[in-house]
Scaffold this motif. Structure first.
Motif, PDB file in Angstrom:
ATOM      1  N   TYR A 188       0.822  -1.213   0.000  1.00 19.19           N
ATOM      2  CA  TYR A 188       0.000   0.000   0.000  1.00 19.19           C
ATOM      3  C   TYR A 188       0.857   1.265   0.000  1.00 19.19           C
ATOM      4  CZ  TYR A 188      -4.200  -2.767   0.773  1.00 19.19           C
ATOM      5  OH  TYR A 188      -5.243  -3.655   0.629  1.00 19.19           O
ATOM      6  N   PRO A 190       2.659   4.642  -1.645  1.00 14.82           N
ATOM      7  CA  PRO A 190       1.930   5.704  -2.365  1.00 14.82           C
ATOM      8  C   PRO A 190       1.536   5.397  -3.803  1.00 14.82           C
ATOM      9  CG  PRO A 190       3.616   6.688  -0.995  1.00 14.82           C
ATOM     10  CD  PRO A 190       3.786   5.195  -0.860  1.00 14.82           C
ATOM     11  N   GLU A 192       0.441   2.831  -5.091  1.00 19.05           N
ATOM     12  CA  GLU A 192      -0.722   1.950  -5.162  1.00 19.05           C
ATOM     13  C   GLU A 192      -2.008   2.743  -5.371  1.00 19.05           C
ATOM     14  OE1 GLU A 192      -3.622  -1.089  -4.817  1.00 19.05           O
ATOM     15  OE2 GLU A 192      -1.545  -1.079  -5.506  1.00 19.05           O
ATOM     16  N   ARG A 193      -2.030   3.999  -4.943  1.00 21.85           N
ATOM     17  CA  ARG A 193      -3.232   4.822  -5.125  1.00 21.85           C
ATOM     18  C   ARG A 193      -3.610   4.923  -6.599  1.00 21.85           C
ATOM     19  NH1 ARG A 193      -4.709   7.429  -0.565  1.00 21.85           N
ATOM     20  NH2 ARG A 193      -3.139   7.580   1.088  1.00 21.85           N
ATOM     21  N   GLU A 194      -2.609   5.013  -7.436  1.00 27.90           N
ATOM     22  CA  GLU A 194      -2.858   5.153  -8.876  1.00 27.90           C
ATOM     23  C   GLU A 194      -2.915   3.802  -9.578  1.00 27.90           C
ATOM     24  OE1 GLU A 194      -0.689   7.041 -12.856  1.00 27.90           O
ATOM     25  OE2 GLU A 194       0.029   7.551 -10.844  1.00 27.90           O
ATOM     26  N   LYS A 196      -3.229   0.554  -8.293  1.00 29.26           N
ATOM     27  CA  LYS A 196      -4.254  -0.350  -7.753  1.00 29.26           C
ATOM     28  C   LYS A 196      -3.950  -1.827  -7.998  1.00 29.26           C
ATOM     29  CE  LYS A 196      -7.848   3.172  -8.192  1.00 29.26           C
ATOM     30  NZ  LYS A 196      -9.171   3.531  -8.763  1.00 29.26           N
ATOM     31  N   ARG A 199      -5.160  -3.867  -4.926  1.00 30.47           N
ATOM     32  CA  ARG A 199      -6.627  -3.994  -4.970  1.00 30.47           C
ATOM     33  C   ARG A 199      -7.043  -5.117  -5.914  1.00 30.47           C
ATOM     34  NH1 ARG A 199     -11.679  -2.379  -2.713  1.00 30.47           N
ATOM     35  NH2 ARG A 199     -13.208  -2.933  -4.288  1.00 30.47           N
ATOM     36  N   SER A 218       0.435   1.838   6.043  1.00 28.90           N
ATOM     37  CA  SER A 218      -0.245   2.838   5.232  1.00 28.90           C
ATOM     38  C   SER A 218      -1.735   2.862   5.543  1.00 28.90           C
ATOM     39  CB  SER A 218      -0.043   2.533   3.742  1.00 28.90           C
ATOM     40  OG  SER A 218      -0.866   3.356   2.938  1.00 28.90           O
ATOM     41  N   LEU A 220      -3.860   3.547   3.325  1.00 29.93           N
ATOM     42  CA  LEU A 220      -4.544   3.193   2.081  1.00 29.93           C
ATOM     43  C   LEU A 220      -5.264   1.856   2.182  1.00 29.93           C
ATOM     44  CD1 LEU A 220      -5.173   3.982  -0.828  1.00 29.93           C
ATOM     45  CD2 LEU A 220      -2.976   2.980  -1.510  1.00 29.93           C
ATOM     46  N   ARG A 223      -9.072   1.684   2.023  1.00 32.51           N
ATOM     47  CA  ARG A 223      -9.781   1.688   0.742  1.00 32.51           C
ATOM     48  C   ARG A 223     -10.374   0.323   0.424  1.00 32.51           C
ATOM     49  NH1 ARG A 223      -5.881   1.474  -4.206  1.00 32.51           N
ATOM     50  NH2 ARG A 223      -5.771  -0.609  -3.284  1.00 32.51           N
ATOM     51  N   ASP A 224      -9.715  -0.749   0.867  1.00 32.92           N
ATOM     52  CA  ASP A 224     -10.113  -2.104   0.492  1.00 32.92           C
ATOM     53  C   ASP A 224     -10.880  -2.826   1.585  1.00 32.92           C
ATOM     54  OD1 ASP A 224      -8.828  -1.697  -1.924  1.00 32.92           O
ATOM     55  OD2 ASP A 224      -6.934  -2.554  -1.233  1.00 32.92           O
TER      56      ASP A 224
END
Length: 421
Positions: A188, A190, A192-194, A196, A199, A218, A220, A223-224
């Motif tokens: 996760y 940074p 990974e935000r873009e 994915k 995910r 993280s 992030l 999100r999952d």
């Protein structure tokens, strides 16, 4: 240098200077502390963990800085035109470069007796969190890159990871078991935000009922929660959040691009409230740096909702040792010798000992005292060891995917059917 003298002890209270960087030693001894790799520069970069781009042990070319006078003149002119003298003295920001990689395989297997899992998956190589202690840093040497700044700024994304995972699960030889995601590098981080990728990997595991374990520092991961909560309801998901210290100032230099300690505690609370079994990983424990926070981290984590805990003493394999020494000199010069002396006390006089029986805990009186502190706090707080969580996961609900063979596989078997489409 003889075998017995490769691990010199610093005199108590004296921060030993680092030597100039000669050629790397030819001896490929995995227990060797690579003192001769150490670069003399000790200037920390804002937002980065490593102090230098330390040469990897497989690089054949050695580079040394040389100032012919022009560098000093250029710096003087920059200072004259700078509004802030302090900013002019800081190294230029280092840009993160992400390279797409087509991986050949995606599941790693291990038989280490001190690890509670045998299967792991890493969607990325390198990690922008920049944790100076990361044991995966030396892996960048195999790519011809530095385990230092390159590791946290030259990243590789395995863009075909979800598809490879699906094919791995479809193999008749695959035995369903927990896959731990994000062991070498944070899944996760940074980028990974873009991208994915994590995910999409979780989606594959969710769809086919394969258990997953995650470890991250993280936020992030929140999100999952939709996927993780659904899997946790079937005893197919657990998570661990790493918290090394509650001191935000130390965390900013130790793990410069990871979530703050308070934010990670909120992640634990969010996961626990969603019904996802979550533990706290206090790793690494660094003598006189993060070690004083051990009990406080455990107390804060259980208050946030963690049900299990674990700790790992600082590990310094290969190039991590000189990188960590540089970090100490840059951020804690007054206690650098004391920290290294204590580390060597726990490693039989060396910076690191890879023995399976002791590499996570260390040896000696200080290691025993640390274990006693952890066990005592665990009993007081009602925490169990986080490794036991793996035994609660259920792989019996796994369904093997039906995946059509690739064109290359068809060609290997002599079938030309796919050529018609």
């Amino acid at each position: 240098m003889s075998k017995s003298s490769r691990f010199p002890r610093f005199p108590e209270g004296i921060a030993a200077p680092f030597p100039e960087q000669p050629q790397a030693p030819a001896d490929d001894d995995p227990t060797l502390t690579p003192e001769s790799y150490i670069h003399p520069s000790q200037v920390a970069r804002k937002g980065r963990g490593a102090v230098t781009n330390l040469r990897g042990r497989y690089e054949s070319v050695s580079r040394e800085a040389f100032d012919d006078g022009w560098q000093a003149m250029a710096q003087a002119r920059e200072r004259e035109g700078a509004d802030d003298m302090d900013d002019a003295d800081e190294p230029a920001p280092l840009k993160t470069i992400v390279t797409e990689e087509t991986a050949k395989s995606i599941i790693s297997r291990n038989s280490s007796p001190d690890l509670p899992f045998s299967l792991s998956l890493n969607p990325y190589r390198g990690c922008e969190h920049g944790c100076i202690y990361c044991f995966a840093r030396p892996s960048h040497s195999y790519l011809g890159l530095s385990p230092g700044l390159d590791f946290e700024s030259r990243l590789f994304a395995k863009t075909n990871a979800p598809e490879l995972l699906l094919r791995e699960l479809a193999r008749p030889s695959y035995v369903p078991d927990t896959i731990t995601v994000g062991i070498n590098t944070d899944a996760y981080q940074p980028i990974e935000r873009e991208l994915k990728l994590t995910r999409r990997v979780l989606q594959v595991l969710h769809d086919w009922g394969n258990p997953v374990a995650l470890i991250t520092k993280s936020s992030l991961i929140e999100r999952d929660i939709d996927l993780l909560a659904a899997m946790a309801a079937k005893r197919q998901a657990i998570a661990a959040v790493t918290i090394t210290t509650l001191d935000p100032a130390i965390a900013r230099t130790l793990e410069p691009r990871a979530a703050s300690p308070m934010r990670r505690l909120r992640v634990i609370r969010t996961l626990a409230e969603a019904g996802i079994p979550v533990s706290v990983s206090i790793a690494p424990v660094i003598p006189f740096i993060t070690e004083p926070d051990l009990e406080r981290v455990m107390e804060a984590a259980i208050e946030a909702g963690a049900g299990q805990a674990g700790y790992i003493v600082l590990r310094l394999p290969w190039e991590v040792s000189p990188l960590f020494r540089q970090w100490l000199q840059a951020h804690f010069p007054e206690r650098a010798a004391r920290v290294m002396n204590r580390i060597q006390d726990m490693r039989g006089g060396k910076d690191y000992d890879a023995n399976f029986a002791t590499r996570m805990r260390g040896v000696g009186a200080w290691a025993d005292l640390l274990q006693q502190r952890f066990e005592k706090a665990s009993r007081r707080l009602g925490l169990t060891h986080r490794n036991r969580a793996f035994a609660t996961l259920d792989a019996s609900q796994f369904r093997r995917p039906l995946v059509a063979p690739t064109a290359r596989q068809q060609a290997a078997t002599g079938s030309g059917q796919l050529d018609l489409f």
